[in-house]
Design an enzyme around this catalytic site. Sequence first.
Site, PDB file in Angstrom:
ATOM      1  N   HIS A   1       4.581  10.866 -11.604  1.00  0.00           N
ATOM      2  CA  HIS A   1       3.816  12.078 -11.918  1.00  0.00           C
ATOM      3  C   HIS A   1       4.789  13.184 -12.362  1.00  0.00           C
ATOM      4  O   HIS A   1       4.563  13.858 -13.364  1.00  0.00           O
ATOM      5  CB  HIS A   1       3.026  12.495 -10.671  1.00  0.00           C
TER       6      HIS A   1
ATOM      7  N   HIS B   1       4.186   9.375  -7.147  1.00  0.00           N
ATOM      8  CA  HIS B   1       4.501  10.811  -7.195  1.00  0.00           C
ATOM      9  C   HIS B   1       5.694  11.059  -8.118  1.00  0.00           C
ATOM     10  O   HIS B   1       5.708  12.018  -8.897  1.00  0.00           O
ATOM     11  CB  HIS B   1       4.847  11.334  -5.801  1.00  0.00           C
TER      12      HIS B   1
ATOM     13  N   HIS C   1       3.407   3.961  -3.737  1.00  0.00           N
ATOM     14  CA  HIS C   1       2.735   5.259  -3.640  1.00  0.00           C
ATOM     15  C   HIS C   1       3.707   6.396  -3.961  1.00  0.00           C
ATOM     16  O   HIS C   1       3.441   7.236  -4.825  1.00  0.00           O
ATOM     17  CB  HIS C   1       2.166   5.429  -2.228  1.00  0.00           C
ATOM     18  N   GLU C   2       4.841   6.413  -3.257  1.00  0.00           N
ATOM     19  CA  GLU C   2       5.800   7.501  -3.470  1.00  0.00           C
ATOM     20  C   GLU C   2       6.356   7.462  -4.887  1.00  0.00           C
ATOM     21  O   GLU C   2       6.621   8.500  -5.493  1.00  0.00           O
ATOM     22  CB  GLU C   2       6.934   7.435  -2.441  1.00  0.00           C
TER      23      GLU C   2
HETATM   24 ZN   LIG Z   1       1.449  10.903  -1.353  1.00  0.00          ZN
END
Ligand SMILES: [Zn+2]
Length: 724
Positions: free
Chosen positions: A510, A507, A503-504
């Site tokens: 992204h 980011h 998940h991190e």
């Molecule tokens: Zn998050």
Amino acid sequence: MKTLLATAGACALLTLATVDAADMKSTDTSAAPANVLLAPWKGPYGGIPPFDQVKVAGLQPALEAAMTQQLAEIDRIANDPAAPTFENTIAAMERTGRTLDRVTTVYGIYSSTLNDDAVQAVEREMAPKLAAFSDRITQNQPLFERIAKVYDTRETSGLTPEQQRLTWVYYTNFVRAGAKLDAAAKKRTAEINQELARLFTAFGQNVLKDENDGVIYIEKESDLAGLPQGIRDGMAQGAEGRGQKGKWAIANTRSSIEPFLTYSDNRALREQAWRMFVNRGDNGGATDNNANITQILQLRAERAKLLGFPTHAHWRLENTMAKTPERAMELMEAVWTPAVARVHEEVADMQKIADDEKAGIKIEPWDYRYYAEKVRKAKYDLDETQITPYMQLENLREGMFYMATELFGFHFKPVDAAKVPVYHPDVRVWEVTNPKGELVGLWYFDPYARKGKRSGAWMNAYRNQERFDGDVKTIVSNNSNFVKGKPGEPVLISWEDARTLFHEFGHALHGLSSNVNYPSVSGTAVARDYVEFPSQVLEHWLSTPEILNRYALHYQTGKPIPRELVARIEAANKFNQGFKTVEYLSSALIDMKLHLAGSQKIDPDKFERETLASMRMPAEIVMRHRTPQFNHVFSSDGYSAGYYSYLWSDTLTADAWEAFTEAGGPWDKAVAKRLRDNVFSVGNTIDPADGYRQFRGRDAGIAALMRKRGFPVPPAAAPAAGAK
Ligand SMILES: [Zn+2]
């Protein structure tokens, strides 16, 4: 000026708040420590943070000097005799605050990962000053008039779509901050912001203090019954680190408490650990946050009224994808009812096991994880201890790199530690390149828990990608709180932690994918309820055979995780969704209801208790973040009236994942390219609903979300994230 205008970051943002009383009193007033922070970053990769030279004593003077510098830059723009244009106003604003951006980056890192008494003193001193600084910019009348003129003519003055969007972002942020208010209202707004900044800092410091100071020591080995060896080792290390060699420590952090609650056979200790954790910030005394919450809510309600909104929630949601609290509530309520129904089924399954064992108990919140694990074993022949030996942190990190290469064409190469200084010996740095071998950016990885580091996991951009004045490469970081094992031994993590890791990293990707011109619309600077979508969607790749077969290798045998075990993991992936959804959603609903309550004086404890009762909150579950420890909501404005964002984003996530499964599967190059081109690389240069629609060909409905969680799909059209 990313500092002022950043509307979102990722997963619990860094607050801009943090000096060392001792350092401040120092008679050495040499400007040297501040100068290191004020200077442009030197060295390779377009400059890197000078962590080897940073001193806490330099933070406050550097922040003050950098603010003064930016105010002078802004005054020059505001007082420019030339007629306002995009170039001499908006682009000029983008060039301001470069020094402050660099200083606040280092300050944010100290505040979140190296937080000690010295840093906390800086936080208390600087939080109100930074809030006042921000207001001095947004309340600068000549400046706002120039921005408004550029905004009024943005569609006819030959601007590119990105320039129009950036102009809209500036104008909207200024208006939302009160640029149109009269002098008295502006003055009061600024006072509120400074008072809030002080309260946010106090709130976060109280939670951190309870987490640092709270600990349970176990002295008898027999009290470790049920705990796998890896967890025992971590607890022994933890005790030794606190000068209690020979004992085992249950630290008051999520990464320590949750595994303990999952495995410990000792029910009394489970209850003790659970109570310590859920009462952070709620223990009376100096670290109690209840009074802070009451004040924060009142100030927020007053500010919303001044700004022309019925409540803080209405103000906060205006510039999100959901746009109104009603739409966010509609989605949450659509999911709440089936989730609660699922919890009752889960509890019945657990109670049956407890009864079969003749445990003579009724399931309580400190039993949930423990018995859920037993149900998983009974139903799916699966328990976490079968999986964990395959979950080596470093291998999974390589797995994330593989995913980034396959989906986005990024390549990762470790950077020589002598070449790039770090702020702590645990931190490592990788260089990221594209298929042509060109530099994309740097990725810093700070994986382990330590005293003074905030709990949880988060991504932080040290520098945003931009191109309008030369090609600037991004620097991003991932931070987590894995328990460091014995020296030389692999760190084994849970399945859930592995998911958070991906998940991190989502980011981070992204940020790394960003391909825009202007820093204020770069990377993760997107709407709060959209920013979790790119990160959540990448969680899905963890469970693909390509990752598991290559990277989920047993720490002793080196053999890949067996296919049949993966099949059982997949079969169990909707397991415990009632618990997960209700634990999260109860926090999200309380957050929204607190901020819809208006200016009434709130007793947080009473409000939480009565609201949960009216929602028919299952008695066997506690909110993931109870109000007195809800840093997302009360240590900054960050996720206030915004914790729903994870569900909103997950609606997009579930639907986006189905775009892959409907096509050639997770590694489908065409879908990956569409995702990158319309979501990951565009930052805030386009409306997120438009970006999603270009990726998917339509808006997202709720159906995929319900399928993902194993809840019944409603027959009628339901609230759709993305629909305008
Ligand atoms: Zn998050």
